[in-house]
Design an enzyme around this catalytic site. Structure first.
Site, PDB file in Angstrom:
ATOM      1  CG  HIS A 155      -6.311   2.394   0.891  1.00 42.81           C
ATOM      2  ND1 HIS A 155      -5.654   2.691   0.299  1.00 42.81           N
ATOM      3  CD2 HIS A 155      -5.898   1.392   1.620  1.00 42.81           C
ATOM      4  CE1 HIS A 155      -4.351   2.212   0.779  1.00 42.81           C
ATOM      5  NE2 HIS A 155      -4.793   1.222   1.304  1.00 42.81           N
ATOM      6  CB  CYS A 196      -1.264  -0.160   1.235  1.00 40.58           C
ATOM      7  SG  CYS A 196      -1.696  -1.158   1.409  1.00 40.58           S
TER       8      CYS A 196
END
Lengths: 383, 130, 348
Positions: A330, A83
């Protein structure tokens, strides 16, 4: 190393973008950034993406993106740090420009998560495959274990966790690019579906499609372009054990602390000098622990600080004015770049309803996995 | 087909084999080629004590497809009595019985199945000491 | 003399009552309980199978035997629910316990008799001097088709026995087997549930083989029922072993310590071995124990054990069976049971 600026930004709206393919998402964001900078070419690009291979079955994406950006031939590389991939792309662009090897470099991030893959499985590949994911641990599960440890050690409350989500949705409500532009209250968070005890659905960032890109350039180029730009005052990174269980303190994220220490040193600033921050709130607990690691509050005090409004817009240090990962969305590889975009807008004074008054110094904190990597940028407004 | 990498991990999964640093005594589970504490590269193989303490845990309600049929299930970080740490499911109890600090034994259970036709994969899980 | 040097048992914590199953099918629980003399049965957790049950029982057996697992020269697991149709269960067990790789391993199948078969072959190796130690295990996670009478009894559990010649806790004085081709119960390749011959499983199958093996054993040994402190007969339900015992001249008192079926159900290949294990938990030095197993298809293995002084030294080195049977039970609803046993069709 020479000084480096960000001269252009561009992103797609974040959300469930059923009509957009991986390649088109990226091209749209990249073109927007190129147009925003007003450059007629780029010398190269870095693309952060966590797992296009598992999400859409596509690897070798850097060349694909150069091709679909209409720039076949341009040097391009895919970077991956789960991420934190987007933040790493920005960092790589920073290095290329700082070294003098390139003048204008695009740093982008993209993820197409809503394309039929078992998202929970794909995300868990960022954990230790053989010693965490093998046992059925999910990413919410890993952060839930951090939350449980934090609650146990410091008495952090369920309400405090919920308040992180409430605040971020309050901000995201004002962000036209956010996936979930809706305000929520504490009760809604605390009554939402259980995902990994004690984390519920509204403690978790959503599954998102999206792309973001910034144009990184030398100061000479930035000045010539005669458009608003910001300076990259620090680009710092740190790693940690991939497996949560290998860490001495399960209620901490040491990579964040290490990266922050390096970033503050590079920029010559202390945390209290930062006006606005975008931090990696993949789960509500993450924002609390990150605040502690960044030195905004003492260990164990982040929950109370959030509930007291310290990090709201208008608070002492606004955190996640974009809505954060929680409300904005996200798309893992794009997140780190989108965080930079929010800070650039804040430093340009162009954040609209979300504007932090007189923002001069901003910070982005982008995290990979359960804290196995962390990249931090400190950006400064240039008038 | 995950047979090769599954087979490679059998000593750890089935009988908790770890590497003990010959210099500083650090217990690497799984074994490593270099000690993260002291940098030494020589280890001796030891078997971890199959008992320990829960350091943290969660109950997973939304799992990846492979584990979907088993939800909700508990997972925790366990510190073995010799000081190594690992992640394992906590089974044979109600979620509300689990607490940080409770003692567990590590036993062999089936962890997952490789679809309907693939191999069955076994490894350690934790059960509360009663 | 060769015999048992270590033993261990394991049954899952989960239980389902006869009432809960009966309710599902609109049957009368009281009459079923009276007919079968079974109150509840064990259910394997979703992560348990013949292999994990065998491993746990075998660990307890090694614990009691106090030997280095490397000294075990053969491992045999008898079961009718080996998790793989092709690929041995025993290989996983030896790697889990640190036995071998210089070890002979095989999986046995003979309906409910596979466990005593494994014990018989392990014992034979040791007796013949082929090796110092050999382990025989009987374990099952047996399947009863939904709604079938077997569903009230088909349960999970198992026991492991290490045979050796030194520090023997129960000498094997005599063995005897009785076998014929009698198809009272079977499961064809690829089928999920077994079929059975209803009342044909009684007289022509269970009773003929168990009683004949019991008689044959006692004749061969020159012994009578009164010579035994205890007896274990295969327990497909509570009634059959009591009735077989009575025909052979045994009292309920002799059978009782190993008569565990009312509270755990029929653990198939694990049944008579676990009855023996429960009996060893209470037996005193000098006691003689008769064990007669039964496997559909059909056959019975009989053993005469003589308990030695060594039993007192090792009994408490592993959990006793009674606590495993009685403590920390987790009761399941029929819905949970159906989920645990894979009886719910998932969309995977």
């Amino acid at each position: 190393m020479r000084e480096v600026a960000i001269v252009g930004i561009g992103m797609t709206p974040f959300g469930e973008l059923w009509q957009d393919s991986l390649r088109n998402l990226f091209a749209k964001a990249a073109l927007a950034a190129i147009d925003d900078a007003g450059v007629d070419h780029i010398d190269g690009m870095y693309i952060g993406a966590m797992s296009t291979g598992l999400f859409v079955g596509q690897e070798h994406i850097a060349s694909l993106m150069a091709d679909y950006l209409g720039m076949p031939g341009v040097p391009a590389a895919h970077v991956e740090s789960a991420c934190a991939s987007g933040g790493i792309a920005v960092r790589q662009a920073f290095f290329e420009v700082a070294s003098g090897a390139g003048e204008i470099i695009l740093a982008g991030g993209v993820e197409k998560m809503n394309d039929g893959a078992d998202t929970t499985y794909v995300l868990a590949t960022a954990a230790d495959q053989e010693y965490e994911a093998f046992h059925g641990v999910t990413f919410p599960g890993l952060y839930a274990m951090i939350a449980r440890a934090h609650i146990h050690k410091y008495g952090t409350t369920r309400e405090q966790l919920a308040d992180v989500a409430v605040k971020n949705h309050e901000n995201g409500f004002k962000n036209p690019n956010a996936q979930f532009r809706m305000k929520i209250d504490r009760e809604t968070v605390m009554n939402s579906t259980m995902v990994a005890d004690p984390l519920r659905l509204l403690d978790c960032s959503p599954v998102t499609d999206g792309a973001a890109a910034v144009i990184v350039a030398s100061m000479d180029v930035a000045k010539k372009l005669a458009r608003p730009y910001v300076k990259i005052k620090a680009s710092a990174m740190a790693t940690d054990s991939l497996a949560l269980h290998s860490r001495k303190d399960l209620a901490a994220l040491p990579a964040v602390q290490k990266a922050a220490e390096r970033a503050y040193k590079q920029a010559g600033v202390t945390p209290d000098k930062i006006d606005v921050m975008e931090v990696h709130d993949c789960f509500t607990i993450a924002e609390l622990v990150v605040m502690e690691e960044l030195g905004l509050v003492e260990r164990g005090k982040a929950g109370a600080a959030v509930s007291a409004g310290m990090t709201r817009l208008g608070g002492k240090i606004p955190v996640n004015t974009s809505g954060g990962l929680k409300s904005k969305g996200h798309p893992v590889g794009a997140t780190g770049v989108a965080q930079v975009i929010e800070i650039v807008e804040q430093l340009r004074g162009a954040a609209g309803d979300r504007q932090v008054a007189n923002a001069g110094l901003g910070l982005t904190q982008n995290m990979g996995g359960s804290g196995g990597s962390c990249v931090i940028h400190i950006l400064e407004a240039m008038s | 087909m995950i047979v090769p990498r599954y087979t490679r991990e059998i000593p750890q999964r089935y009988r908790l084999e770890a590497g003990k640093c010959k210099k500083c005594g650090y217990l690497a589970f799984p074994p490593r080629v270099v000690c993260p504490e002291c940098g030494n590269r020589r280890f001796v193989t030891v078997r971890l004590k199959p008992a320990g303490t829960i350091l943290t845990y969660t109950v997973i309600h939304v799992a990846e497809d492979n584990f979907a049929a088993e939800t909700p299930f508990a997972v925790g970080v366990v510190e073995t009595d010799d000081g190594a740490r690992l992640t394992a499911q906590i089974v044979d109890c109600k979620p509300e019985e689990i607490e940080i600090g409770k003692r567990v034994n590590l036993i062999l259970r089936r962890i997952r199945k490789e679809g309907h036709a693939g191999i069955l994969q076994y490894g350690y899980k934790a059960v509360l000491q009663r | 003399m060769a015999g048992i040097v270590g033993y261990g048992s394991y049954v899952p914590r989960y239980r389902i009552t006869v009432e809960e199953i009966a309710k599902q099918w609109g049957k009368d629980a009281v009459s079923i309980k009276n007919g079968l003399l079974v109150n509840e049965k064990t259910v394997p957790g979703m992560d348990e199978d013949t292999i994990t049950i065998s491993v746990q029982a075998a660990k307890y057996a090694v614990q009691r035997a106090g030997i280095d697992p490397k000294e075990i020269g053969a491992v045999y697991i008898g079961s009718e629910s080996h998790p793989y149709a092709v690929k041995p269960s025993g290989t996983i067990l030896i790697d889990a316990l640190g036995i071998g790789p210089d070890v002979h391993v095989s999986d046995f199948e003979f309906a409910c008799k596979a466990g005593t078969e494994a014990m018989y072959v392990a014992y034979s190796h040791v007796k013949a001097g082929n090796m110092d130690y050999a382990m025989g295990i009987g374990a099952d996670t047996s399947q009863g088709a939904p709604g079938d009478a077997l569903e009230f009894t088909a349960s999970a559990g198992g026991s492991a026995f290490i045979m050796g010649k030194e520090h023997v806790v129960a000498e094997i004085e005599h063995t005897y087997s009785y076998t014929s081709d009698t198809a009272d119960f079977w499961r064809r390749e690829g089928r999920m549930y077994p079929k059975h011959g209803g009342r044909f499983t009684g007289e022509p199958a269970y009773f003929r083989h168990v009683v004949s093996a019991g008689q044959g054993m006692m004749e061969q040994a020159g012994m009578k029922a009164e010579d035994f402190s205890y007896a274990v007969f295969h327990m497909p339900n509570g009634k059959f072993p009591l009735r077989a015992g009575k025909r052979l001249g045994f009292t309920k008192k002799q059978i009782e310590p190993g008569w565990i079926v009312p509270w755990i159900g029929n653990t198939y290949s694990g049944a008579s071995p676990t009855g023996l294990s429960a009996t060893l938990d209470v037996a005193k030095p000098g006691d003689r124990i008769l064990v007669v197993s039964f496997g559909s298809g059909a056959g019975s293995d009989a053993f005469v054990f003589r308990v030695t002084d060594e039993i007192e030294k090792i009994r408490n080195l592993a959990p006793g069976f009674k606590s495993m049977m009685d403590d920390h039970k987790i009761y399941l609803t029929y819905g949970e049971y159906a989920k645990f046993r894979g009886k719910i069709q998932l969309n995977d």
